[in-house]
Design an enzyme around this catalytic site. Structure first.
Site, short mmCIF file in Angstrom:
data_model
loop_
_atom_site.label_atom_id
_atom_site.label_comp_id
_atom_site.label_asym_id
_atom_site.label_seq_id
_atom_site.Cartn_x
_atom_site.Cartn_y
_atom_site.Cartn_z
N ARG A 122 -10.87 -19.43 -10.37
CA ARG A 122 -11.17 -18.04 -10.72
C ARG A 122 -9.92 -17.14 -10.65
O ARG A 122 -10.04 -15.96 -10.31
CB ARG A 122 -12.24 -17.47 -9.79
CG ARG A 122 -13.62 -18.06 -9.98
CD ARG A 122 -14.27 -17.50 -11.24
NE ARG A 122 -15.68 -17.85 -11.27
CZ ARG A 122 -16.66 -17.04 -10.88
NH1 ARG A 122 -16.41 -15.84 -10.44
NH2 ARG A 122 -17.89 -17.44 -10.94
N ARG A 148 -11.58 -10.25 -11.31
CA ARG A 148 -11.65 -8.83 -10.95
C ARG A 148 -10.69 -8.38 -9.87
O ARG A 148 -10.52 -7.19 -9.67
CB ARG A 148 -13.09 -8.49 -10.54
CG ARG A 148 -14.02 -8.41 -11.73
CD ARG A 148 -15.46 -8.43 -11.29
NE ARG A 148 -15.76 -9.72 -10.69
CZ ARG A 148 -16.95 -10.10 -10.28
NH1 ARG A 148 -17.98 -9.29 -10.38
NH2 ARG A 148 -17.13 -11.29 -9.75
N ARG A 188 -11.35 -6.20 -19.29
CA ARG A 188 -12.80 -6.37 -19.13
C ARG A 188 -13.54 -5.11 -19.57
O ARG A 188 -14.57 -5.18 -20.24
CB ARG A 188 -13.08 -6.71 -17.67
CG ARG A 188 -14.51 -6.75 -17.24
CD ARG A 188 -15.17 -8.05 -17.64
NE ARG A 188 -16.54 -8.06 -17.17
CZ ARG A 188 -17.53 -7.36 -17.72
NH1 ARG A 188 -17.31 -6.57 -18.76
NH2 ARG A 188 -18.76 -7.43 -17.23
N ASP A 203 -16.84 -19.34 -19.24
CA ASP A 203 -17.78 -19.50 -18.14
C ASP A 203 -18.53 -20.80 -18.34
O ASP A 203 -18.69 -21.28 -19.47
CB ASP A 203 -18.76 -18.32 -18.08
CG ASP A 203 -19.47 -18.30 -16.72
OD1 ASP A 203 -18.88 -17.77 -15.77
OD2 ASP A 203 -20.58 -18.86 -16.62
N TYR A 237 -29.15 -22.92 -12.86
CA TYR A 237 -29.24 -21.57 -13.46
C TYR A 237 -30.29 -21.53 -14.57
O TYR A 237 -31.01 -20.55 -14.73
CB TYR A 237 -27.88 -21.13 -14.00
CG TYR A 237 -26.89 -20.83 -12.90
CD1 TYR A 237 -26.91 -19.61 -12.23
CD2 TYR A 237 -25.95 -21.77 -12.50
CE1 TYR A 237 -26.02 -19.33 -11.20
CE2 TYR A 237 -25.04 -21.51 -11.48
CZ TYR A 237 -25.08 -20.29 -10.83
OH TYR A 237 -24.20 -20.03 -9.82
O1 CP3 Z 1 -11.20 -19.75 -13.06
C1 CP3 Z 1 -10.93 -18.97 -13.99
O2 CP3 Z 1 -10.10 -18.02 -13.89
C2 CP3 Z 1 -11.57 -19.24 -15.36
C3 CP3 Z 1 -12.79 -18.59 -15.62
C4 CP3 Z 1 -14.09 -18.96 -14.92
C5 CP3 Z 1 -15.13 -17.99 -14.76
N1 CP3 Z 1 -16.23 -18.62 -14.26
C6 CP3 Z 1 -15.01 -16.57 -15.12
C7 CP3 Z 1 -15.98 -15.61 -14.57
C8 CP3 Z 1 -14.59 -20.17 -14.43
C9 CP3 Z 1 -13.89 -21.51 -14.31
C10 CP3 Z 1 -15.95 -19.95 -14.03
C11 CP3 Z 1 -16.83 -21.01 -13.50
C12 CP3 Z 1 -18.18 -20.67 -13.05
N2 CP3 Z 1 -19.04 -19.73 -13.56
C13 CP3 Z 1 -18.87 -21.36 -12.02
C14 CP3 Z 1 -18.33 -22.55 -11.26
C15 CP3 Z 1 -17.37 -22.13 -10.19
C16 CP3 Z 1 -17.99 -21.35 -9.07
O3 CP3 Z 1 -17.57 -20.20 -8.87
O4 CP3 Z 1 -18.88 -21.89 -8.37
C17 CP3 Z 1 -20.14 -20.78 -11.89
C18 CP3 Z 1 -21.21 -21.18 -10.90
C19 CP3 Z 1 -20.25 -19.76 -12.87
C20 CP3 Z 1 -21.42 -18.87 -13.18
C21 CP3 Z 1 -21.10 -17.45 -12.94
N3 CP3 Z 1 -20.27 -16.69 -13.73
C22 CP3 Z 1 -21.60 -16.63 -11.91
C23 CP3 Z 1 -22.55 -17.05 -10.82
C24 CP3 Z 1 -21.03 -15.35 -12.10
C25 CP3 Z 1 -21.35 -14.11 -11.33
C26 CP3 Z 1 -20.61 -14.05 -10.04
C27 CP3 Z 1 -19.41 -13.15 -10.20
O5 CP3 Z 1 -18.35 -13.54 -9.69
O6 CP3 Z 1 -19.56 -12.10 -10.83
C28 CP3 Z 1 -20.17 -15.43 -13.23
C29 CP3 Z 1 -19.36 -14.33 -13.80
C30 CP3 Z 1 -17.90 -14.59 -13.99
N4 CP3 Z 1 -17.34 -15.75 -14.47
C31 CP3 Z 1 -16.84 -13.63 -13.78
C32 CP3 Z 1 -15.65 -14.27 -14.14
C33 CP3 Z 1 -14.27 -13.68 -14.15
C34 CP3 Z 1 -17.04 -12.20 -13.32
C35 CP3 Z 1 -17.74 -11.40 -14.35
C36 CP3 Z 1 -17.03 -10.14 -14.77
O7 CP3 Z 1 -15.79 -10.09 -14.87
O8 CP3 Z 1 -17.75 -9.18 -15.07
#
Ligand code: CP3
Length: 342
Positions: free
Chosen positions: A24, A28, A37, A74, A149
């Protein structure tokens, strides 16, 4: 063969300093991410817009010089590409209509790669724009984590809806995992075709399963994906990250055949070092040590380096970086990893 540090570590070389990136790492905690964003509209618009997705993928590389860039997308774009609805709500995360046993037979894989064309375009552009020493990583979610999910319709702490569904509707559940494994393997193959040099499979929820379910829901579908990817790209490294797998990590590595193991922060150093004798490991600093900084951070970094720097290691966090992480702490972590005398 690539001489990039990340690729060498994935081939089993011990490097000093070890390569470093953060799960990640685009997100943010970076003001430049928040600016893009805000401009993008929705989070999914950002994922499907190659101009913006390339830009946010590059941001942490420019700022910190990490050894790997991970595609900005994602894991939930796969259910979305299969025709499930998906939106991201502020403060709540992903929201989908829960899938029923009846829906599973009607999942439509015919548009998946058209839907994902912008993701492949993002990878093609990144491969051209990244510095020569930076490895480009593709990724996807593991079938079990995607299924949690899709079944609950949102994140839950213990994945009770998916576990109950698996017990009550075993045939439909197996069909769902098989569909997700096949589509995800093709997705990884296309990512590699578009320029990904290595890929990571995120199984964020593998820690909630008993032994038999872990074998059926985590190990088998991922083994099937690894086999499919290897049949086309035998030499592309695959990192498996079965978060929470703990005592089942060794079986996971052996039976899935992944190249490298991502370790979360609860894996003891003694176990991590033993796993490392069989192949590269990635991890495993507690992301909250990075939030706290200072002594907690220094001790955490030193523990990982002391325990694992004498074998093939990719320094990383044990899970994703959190939005409240100070940038100065990220800089301090990188300096400590890179300045260590080897
Ligand atoms: O790693 C990176 O920089 C690449 C991008 C990436 C994102 N999500 C961007 C993201 C990767 C590799 C993921 C993987 C992901 N997404 C996982 C597996 C890793 C983990 O964290 O367990 C999972 C379970 C998800 C599903 C997901 N996406 C959730 C549960 C959420 C909400 C939680 C949160 O942090 O807001 C997201 C949103 C998300 N995915 C964001 C980002 C940057 C934040 C959303 C935003 O910017 O508004």
């Amino acid at each position: 063969m690539s001489d990039k540090a990340m690729m060498r570590a994935l081939r089993g070389e011990t490097l000093s300093p070890p390569p470093i990136w953060m799960m990640r790492q685009a997100g943010r905690y970076l003001p430049e991410y928040r600016a893009v964003r805000a401009k993008a509209g929705s989070f999914l618009d950002l994922c499907y817009n190659p101009d913006l997705a390339v830009e946010v993928t590059l941001q942490p590389i420019r700022r910190f010089g990490f050894d790997a860039a991970i595609l900005f997308s994602d894991i939930l774009v796969i259910p979305h590409a299969l025709g499930r609805d998906l939106r991201f709500e502020e403060g709540r995360g992903p929201v989908m209509t829960p899938i029923s046993a009846g829906d599973i037979a009607h999942l439509d894989g015919s548009h998946v790669h058209d839907h994902l064309a912008p993701v492949y375009e993002t990878l093609r552009r990144l491969r051209k724009e990244l510095p020569g020493e930076t490895t480009l990583l593709g990724f996807c979610g593991a079938p079990w984590t995607l299924a949690t999910y899709m079944i609950a319709g949102h994140g839950t702490p213990d994945q009770a809806p998916a576990r109950l569904f698996a017990y009550r509707e075993p045939d439909a559940f197996e069909a769902l995992l098989a569909c997700l494994a096949d589509v995800s393997a093709q997705y990884l193959i296309r990512q590699i075709e578009a320029g990904a040099e290595a890929v990571q499979i995120f199984d964020s929820w593998s820690g909630v399963l008993d032994e038999a379910c872990f074998e059926r829901f985590c190990v088998r579908p991922v083994a099937r994906m690894v086999e499919a990817v290897r049949s086309v790209y035998p030499d592309v490294p695959i990192i498996g990250f079965p978060k929470g797998a703990n005592s089942m990590l060794e079986a996971y590595r052996q039976r899935t055949g992944v190249t490298a193991l991502g370790l979360d922060w609860t894996v003891p150093m003694s176990q991590a070092a033993k796993l490392q004798q069989e192949g590269p490991v990635q991890g495993n600093l507690d992301p909250l040590r990075l939030v706290a900084g200072g002594k907690a951070l220094d001790e955490g970094v030193d523990t990982v380096l002391r325990g694992l720097a004498d074998g093939p290691l990719i320094f990383n966090l044990g899970h994703g970086v959190t939005p409240d992480t100070p940038i100065g702490h990220v800089e301090a972590m990188i300096a400590r990893v890179r300045n260590r005398q080897g």
